[in-house]
Design a protein around this motif. Sequence first.
Motif, PDB file in Angstrom:
ATOM      1  N   GLY A   1      35.867  22.881   7.740  1.00 14.09           N
ATOM      2  CA  GLY A   1      35.340  23.166   9.062  1.00 14.09           C
ATOM      3  C   GLY A   1      36.467  23.352  10.057  1.00 14.09           C
TER       4      GLY A   1
ATOM      5  N   ALA B   1      31.560  19.446  15.592  1.00 12.57           N
ATOM      6  CA  ALA B   1      31.254  20.752  15.014  1.00 12.57           C
ATOM      7  C   ALA B   1      32.074  21.022  13.765  1.00 12.57           C
TER       8      ALA B   1
ATOM      9  N   ASP C   1      30.476  19.056  10.929  1.00 15.57           N
ATOM     10  CA  ASP C   1      29.189  19.646  10.567  1.00 15.57           C
ATOM     11  C   ASP C   1      29.390  20.927   9.758  1.00 15.57           C
ATOM     12  N   MET C   2      30.328  21.754  10.170  1.00 14.59           N
ATOM     13  CA  MET C   2      30.621  23.001   9.466  1.00 14.59           C
ATOM     14  C   MET C   2      31.115  22.718   8.048  1.00 14.59           C
TER      15      MET C   2
ATOM     16  N   THR D   1      30.882  25.814  18.130  1.00 10.64           N
ATOM     17  CA  THR D   1      31.732  24.700  18.508  1.00 10.64           C
ATOM     18  C   THR D   1      31.171  23.898  19.678  1.00 10.64           C
TER      19      THR D   1
ATOM     20  N   GLY E   1      28.234  22.319  15.968  1.00  7.34           N
ATOM     21  CA  GLY E   1      28.245  22.862  14.623  1.00  7.34           C
ATOM     22  C   GLY E   1      27.027  23.699  14.307  1.00  7.34           C
TER      23      GLY E   1
END
Length: 358
Positions: free
Chosen positions: A36, A96, A99-100, A262, A266
């Motif tokens: 991520g 984010a 999460d990515m 972002t 995410g």
Amino acid sequence: MKQSFAISGGTVGSQSQGAPHVYVKIVTDSGIAGWGEARPSHRWSGETLETVTSTIEGYLKPALIGAEVEDVRSIRSRMNKEIKADLSGGQPIAKAAIDMALYDAIGKARQCRLADLWFSGFRSSIRLSYLISTASPEEAESKAAFAASNGYRGLDVKLGLNPESDLEILEAVKGAAPNLFLRVDANQAYDLQRAIKLSRAMERIGVDVFEQPLKADDLHGHAELRRKTNVPVALDESIWTTGNLMQAIRAEACDTAVVKLTKMGGLTGAKRCGELAREAGLGLLGGGLTESRLALTASAHLFNYLQIEEPVDLNGPIFLEDDPIESGPSVEEGTVELPDQPGIGCRISEDKLKLYGR
């Protein structure tokens, strides 16, 4: 960076200093690595390179070790317990990146693409807008002409760098590229009276959407602006979470919502915001902030899922001279061909990360 990038709040990246990008690697028990990316900018948000890295290292990483990688909801709850989810989501740019990386790892483990995880059809390409950030009408005209002759379908013009030349810049851009979708982004530069005056001139010029003209918390001002102009109003910095979005909907503050991975914590948060905006009848625009091809690819997959048809502002290729992506999307001026691979679909060069890393 190939060129410097400025918004009304100041420079967010330059040739001399580069721009901060933070990469997160999540490794599962079976050895699968998900990647991520976070792209903080102190000119655009409250997060910096230092806060993103310290938040991840000192708070989120210790809370997440041992979590079930596919239990994204529980992981988000852990992150929001560790770093309280305030009105902006609580360090959403740091969250984010994690999460990515989760979605990348899940897709690789299941051997399926992001589109497959969302039970939607895979779309292999996306169209980009060309970003123009200059206080010079002559330079703006030249860049617009370049975009029109190189396959771009839209322009994203930053205003407020020198307010006195804003209209001259727009007239120059429209004259050089009259058939391109024209998105004008003020990044909160104006007060209501100035925005009303500008938007009336934009009606004459032919602007397609006016993005974030007023301060992020001025929903009532944006609602008043909508009543006094026919140019659609889009909100970006005003909308970080579904809660922000619902307040904007109730206030009738916008015609369009800008989706960014972002700022929305995410893929999970950005997908929820996009779906809610669609259900509320709002238009959608896709955006980014000079992310590398990793976050660009993740964003593009999501924008395709949300069926965003207008050219999206994923401007990393315009500004970045290099990035640590070993293989991934193919970027040809106004079009991105997306990788048909599991997860996000990018392979990261850890040698490049060492070369550029701190």
